[in-house]
Scaffold this active site. Sequence first.
Site, PDB file in Angstrom:
ATOM      1  N   GLU A   4       0.845  -1.204   0.000  1.00 20.93           N
ATOM      2  CA  GLU A   4       0.000   0.000   0.000  1.00 20.93           C
ATOM      3  C   GLU A   4       0.878   1.251   0.000  1.00 20.93           C
ATOM      4  O   GLU A   4       0.569   2.235  -0.652  1.00 20.93           O
ATOM      5  CB  GLU A   4      -0.939  -0.009   1.199  1.00 20.93           C
ATOM      6  CG  GLU A   4      -2.030  -1.063   1.074  1.00 20.93           C
ATOM      7  CD  GLU A   4      -2.892  -1.145   2.311  1.00 20.93           C
ATOM      8  OE1 GLU A   4      -2.336  -1.404   3.403  1.00 20.93           O
ATOM      9  OE2 GLU A   4      -4.112  -0.982   2.206  1.00 20.93           O
ATOM     10  N   GLU A  24      -3.703  -9.431   3.775  1.00 18.95           N
ATOM     11  CA  GLU A  24      -4.460  -9.132   4.989  1.00 18.95           C
ATOM     12  C   GLU A  24      -5.575 -10.128   5.291  1.00 18.95           C
ATOM     13  O   GLU A  24      -5.878 -10.402   6.442  1.00 18.95           O
ATOM     14  CB  GLU A  24      -5.056  -7.719   4.910  1.00 18.95           C
ATOM     15  CG  GLU A  24      -4.036  -6.603   5.063  1.00 18.95           C
ATOM     16  CD  GLU A  24      -3.379  -6.199   3.752  1.00 18.95           C
ATOM     17  OE1 GLU A  24      -3.431  -6.972   2.780  1.00 18.95           O
ATOM     18  OE2 GLU A  24      -2.797  -5.094   3.714  1.00 18.95           O
TER      19      GLU A  24
HETATM   20  N1  T1G Z   1       4.500  -7.345  11.788  1.00 15.76           N
HETATM   21  C1  T1G Z   1       5.276  -7.700  12.835  1.00 15.76           C
HETATM   22  N2  T1G Z   1       6.154  -8.727  12.824  1.00 15.76           N
HETATM   23  C2  T1G Z   1       6.239  -9.443  11.677  1.00 15.76           C
HETATM   24  C3  T1G Z   1       5.455  -9.140  10.536  1.00 15.76           C
HETATM   25  C4  T1G Z   1       4.563  -8.034  10.632  1.00 15.76           C
HETATM   26  N3  T1G Z   1       3.829  -7.651   9.599  1.00 15.76           N
HETATM   27  N4  T1G Z   1       5.785 -10.036   9.565  1.00 15.76           N
HETATM   28  C5  T1G Z   1       6.716 -10.859  10.075  1.00 15.76           C
HETATM   29  N5  T1G Z   1       6.994 -10.496  11.337  1.00 15.76           N
HETATM   30  C6  T1G Z   1       7.987 -11.125  12.214  1.00 15.76           C
HETATM   31  C7  T1G Z   1       7.628 -12.551  12.572  1.00 15.76           C
HETATM   32  O1  T1G Z   1       6.733 -12.581  13.668  1.00 15.76           O
HETATM   33  C8  T1G Z   1       8.999 -13.115  12.888  1.00 15.76           C
HETATM   34  O2  T1G Z   1       9.327 -12.616  14.186  1.00 15.76           O
HETATM   35  C9  T1G Z   1       9.925 -12.405  11.904  1.00 15.76           C
HETATM   36  O3  T1G Z   1       9.220 -11.228  11.499  1.00 15.76           O
HETATM   37  C10 T1G Z   1      10.251 -13.243  10.692  1.00 15.76           C
HETATM   38  O4  T1G Z   1       8.980 -13.657  10.147  1.00 15.76           O
HETATM   39  C11 T1G Z   1      -2.399  -1.729   6.930  1.00 15.76           C
HETATM   40  C12 T1G Z   1      -3.202  -3.956   8.214  1.00 15.76           C
HETATM   41  C13 T1G Z   1       7.303 -11.346   5.540  1.00 15.76           C
HETATM   42  C14 T1G Z   1       6.842 -13.425   4.212  1.00 15.76           C
HETATM   43  O5  T1G Z   1       0.635 -10.349   6.587  1.00 15.76           O
HETATM   44  O6  T1G Z   1       4.147 -13.241   5.645  1.00 15.76           O
HETATM   45  O7  T1G Z   1      -0.237  -4.615   6.615  1.00 15.76           O
HETATM   46  O8  T1G Z   1       9.527 -14.838  15.332  1.00 15.76           O
HETATM   47  O9  T1G Z   1       9.384 -16.132  10.432  1.00 15.76           O
HETATM   48  O10 T1G Z   1       9.352 -17.001   6.922  1.00 15.76           O
HETATM   49  O11 T1G Z   1      -3.419  -2.895   5.190  1.00 15.76           O
HETATM   50  O12 T1G Z   1       6.789 -12.955   7.905  1.00 15.76           O
HETATM   51  O13 T1G Z   1      11.562 -13.693  14.413  1.00 15.76           O
HETATM   52  O14 T1G Z   1      10.370 -12.749  16.421  1.00 15.76           O
HETATM   53  O15 T1G Z   1       7.495 -15.247   8.967  1.00 15.76           O
HETATM   54  O16 T1G Z   1      11.002 -15.222   6.097  1.00 15.76           O
HETATM   55  C15 T1G Z   1       0.288  -7.647   6.276  1.00 15.76           C
HETATM   56  C16 T1G Z   1       3.209 -11.243   7.375  1.00 15.76           C
HETATM   57  C17 T1G Z   1       0.155  -7.210   7.688  1.00 15.76           C
HETATM   58  C18 T1G Z   1       2.965 -10.328   6.191  1.00 15.76           C
HETATM   59  C19 T1G Z   1       8.649 -13.383   5.936  1.00 15.76           C
HETATM   60  N6  T1G Z   1       1.548  -8.360   6.121  1.00 15.76           N
HETATM   61  N7  T1G Z   1       4.555 -11.776   7.352  1.00 15.76           N
HETATM   62  O17 T1G Z   1       8.556 -14.769   6.132  1.00 15.76           O
HETATM   63  O18 T1G Z   1       9.918 -14.957   8.275  1.00 15.76           O
HETATM   64  S1  T1G Z   1      -1.408  -6.418   7.986  1.00 15.76           S
HETATM   65  C20 T1G Z   1       1.607  -9.689   6.316  1.00 15.76           C
HETATM   66  C21 T1G Z   1       4.888 -12.784   6.488  1.00 15.76           C
HETATM   67  C22 T1G Z   1      -1.281  -4.980   7.100  1.00 15.76           C
HETATM   68  C23 T1G Z   1      -2.343  -2.984   6.117  1.00 15.76           C
HETATM   69  C24 T1G Z   1      -2.548  -4.221   6.913  1.00 15.76           C
HETATM   70  C25 T1G Z   1       6.272 -13.323   6.634  1.00 15.76           C
HETATM   71  C26 T1G Z   1       7.258 -12.842   5.568  1.00 15.76           C
HETATM   72  P1  T1G Z   1      10.258 -13.525  15.156  1.00 15.76           P
HETATM   73  P2  T1G Z   1       8.876 -15.101   9.481  1.00 15.76           P
HETATM   74  P3  T1G Z   1       9.765 -15.574   6.823  1.00 15.76           P
END
Ligand code: T1G
Length: 658
Positions: free
Chosen positions: A105, A125
Site C-alpha cells: 500500500e 491481509e
Molecule cells: N508485523 C510484525 N512482525 C512481523 C510481521 C509483521 N507484519 N511479519 C513478520 N513479522 C515477524 C515474525 O513474527 C517473525 O518474528 C519475523 O518477522 C520473521 O517472520 C495496513 C493492516 C514477511 C513473508 O501479513 O508473511 O499490513 O519470530 O518467520 O518465513 O493494510 O513474515 O523472528 O520474532 O514469517 O522469512 C500484512 C506477514 C500485515 C505479512 C517473511 N503483512 N509476514 O517470512 O519470516 S497487515 C503480512 C509474512 C497490514 C495494512 C494491513 C512473513 C514474511 P520472530 P517469518 P519468513
Amino acid sequence: MSQAVSINHQDEIAVISINNPPVNALSQAVRSGLVKCVSAAVAEQSIRAIVLICTGRTFIAGADISEFGKPPLTPYLPDVLATLEGCPKPIIAAIHGTALGGGLETALACHYRLALNGSRVGLPEVNLGLIPGAGGTQRLPRIAGLENALDMITSGRHVKAEEALEMGVVDELSSENDLLKIAIEFARKILTRDKTWPRSSEIKLEDSSVNQGVLKNWKTRVSKKARGQESPLAAMESIKNAIQLSFAEGLKKERELFLTCMASPQSKALRHIFFAERAAAKLPESVANTPIEIRTTAIIGGGTMGRGIAMCFANQNIPVKVIETDQEKLDQALNAIEKTYAKMVTSGRLSEDQRQQRLTKISGSCNHASLAQVDLVIEAAFENLEVKHSIFRSLDQHCRPDAILATNTSYLDIEAIASAVREPSRVVGMHFFSPAHIMKLLEVVRIPQTSATTISTMMKLGKQLGKRTVLVGNGFGFAANRMYSAYGREGQQMLLEGVTPIQLDQAMKNWGMAMGPTAVLDMSGIDIGYNARKQNPNPPDDPCYFRPANLLAERGYLGRKTGRGFYRYDPETGLASEDLEICALIREEALKLGVKQRDLSENEIQQRMIKAIATEGETIMSEGLATRTSDLDVIWVNGYGFPRWRGGPMHFSQSIDR
Ligand code: T1G
C-alpha cells in the site's frame, strides 16, 4: 529523526531508508519517521525526487501486527500514505524481498515502483482476518485493474515481480544487485521524461455493467472458497466501493470495514495462529541452540511414508537415499516417487526442470553399509517394535556415531526404540503426516535422553523442509494423534448415542473442519487406528471406547479401500453414500452396551468434539509433553484441517470460556 527511518541525499535525489528489522514493519516509529523525512525532502530546495528504500532482507512486509489490538497510535497509515501521494516531488518505491500489506500500500501511494527480479508483492491481509486498511482496496483496482485486484486481495497470494510488472503494479524490473543505484538512475530518468507524476487515487474506475458482472462472478467464487471466513467478503465489499464511490468515500468505507474486521474474533484467531506458528519454531529455554548441518540423509523404508519423506528432502535439494530390503521393493519405491513428480508436472505444480533436479537428489540402496557417511537417518518402516529394534541395532553399527537416528513412528514408545542403540542422545522422533510431501505439520518428538544438538538440529531442519514444526514429548500418540484420538473417541461415543456418521461429519464440516471424522477414518483406513489402539499399553477401561470403529474393523469394513466403512462407496464412481446397515449395526451394539439413544443437536455435537480436543490438550500440557498451548493450536491448524479463522482448539476454547 527516528533511527528507524533516515534520509540522505545523492545530489538532487533524496534517499529515505527504512531500517526496522526483521521485516521493516510499519511500526509507529517508522510511520512518524516517514512523515518527517518526506517533509524534510519537500522543504529542501535542492531535492527534485525521492527514493524510498529499505535495508535488510525485505521492503516493508506490512503494518506491525504486534501493534494490533492495542490503542492505535498516530500517525495512522492512511494519513502517512496521503502525504506520500500528495508529495509535490516524485517518490519512487524501490522494492526487494516482499512488499506486503501496508508495504505494498505504501508503494502504491508512491508515484513509481521499481522492483528487483525475484521480489514479491501482495495484500495478504485476509490471512489475518483483515482487509487492506490503507488504501489497498482503492488503489490496486485503479492501478492493476478490477480482476487482478479481486484476485490478489481476496486470496492474499504473493505475486512475483514479473507478474506484477504485467499487471502494472510495478513500473520497472531490474536484475542488478545494487537496488539503490538503479533506483536513483530511474529517478533521474523520470525527472527528464515526466512533467507530472501519476497519482493512483486520480485514476477513474467505471461502475460499468461489465465491472458489475465481474464483481458478481467473483462474489460467488469468494463466498464458496471462504468457507465461513468473513474477511474475503469484506474485502469484496470494499473493492466494490472503489467502483461505485469516489476515492475519498471509498477510503473512508475501507477504514470502517478494516476496523470492524480488526475487532472480529476471526481476526484475533488468525493473528493468534500467525504468531503461534512462529513461536512453535522457537526452542524452549532449556534447549541450547546448537544445530549441526544436515547435508545427506537416508530413509529406511520405501512405503507411502518413506516415499513422501524422501520427497521432502529432495524438494529442498538435500540428497536422500531410500533404503529397502530388496531391489524389487526399492524399484517400486523409486518408480512411485517418479510417478508422483510426473503427475505434479502434468498438473502444473512443478516444472520439468524441477522434476529432473529433484530426482537427481534421490538414490536407493538395499544395504545399510551405504549409510556410513549420512548425517541423518529417518526410519519409516512397519509399525512394530521388533522391526524397529532390528533396524536401529543395524543403524548403530553402520552409521557414524554422530549421525542422528530418527523414527517416523506414529505412536510407538521412542525410548523403547532407542534402547537398541548405544548412544540414545542422538535418537529422536520425526513424525510426518501423510502425505508427507504435502502436509505442513511435523512433530519433533524428544525422549529424556535426546541431546540439545539433536533437538535444535531437527527443529531447524523442519523449518528448512518448509514444515510447521512442533517439539513434543514421548507419550502414547505424542501430542497430535493423542488429541486426535480424544476427538475421534467423542465422535464414536456419539455414534453409539444415536448420531449417524452423516450427521457427525456434517456437523463438523459446518463448524469449519475440512472433513468429517468418519469420512477421515474411511479415507485413511479404519484398521490404522484399530491396530494403534491394540498397541496402547494403557487402553481406557471403557467398553464403548471406539466400539463402532472396532466393530467395522473386525468385519473387514475398513473404509474406501474395501468399498465399505462408515459409508458405502460406489465401485465405479467412488461416491460415498449412507450405509443403513452400518447404522443399524451400531445401534444394535449401543443397545447391547446399554447406551441411551437420543437426538443430539448440531451445536452439542460440535461443542463436545472441540471440548474433547481441548481437554486432552490441557492434560498434555499438565504432563509437560508440549512447550506452549499455542503449539497445540499449530498442530491442529496444520495437521487436521482445523479452520485457521478459529485459531485452533486451545485458542477457541479459551475464547469461549472468557
Ligand atoms: N508485523 C510484525 N512482525 C512481523 C510481521 C509483521 N507484519 N511479519 C513478520 N513479522 C515477524 C515474525 O513474527 C517473525 O518474528 C519475523 O518477522 C520473521 O517472520 C495496513 C493492516 C514477511 C513473508 O501479513 O508473511 O499490513 O519470530 O518467520 O518465513 O493494510 O513474515 O523472528 O520474532 O514469517 O522469512 C500484512 C506477514 C500485515 C505479512 C517473511 N503483512 N509476514 O517470512 O519470516 S497487515 C503480512 C509474512 C497490514 C495494512 C494491513 C512473513 C514474511 P520472530 P517469518 P519468513
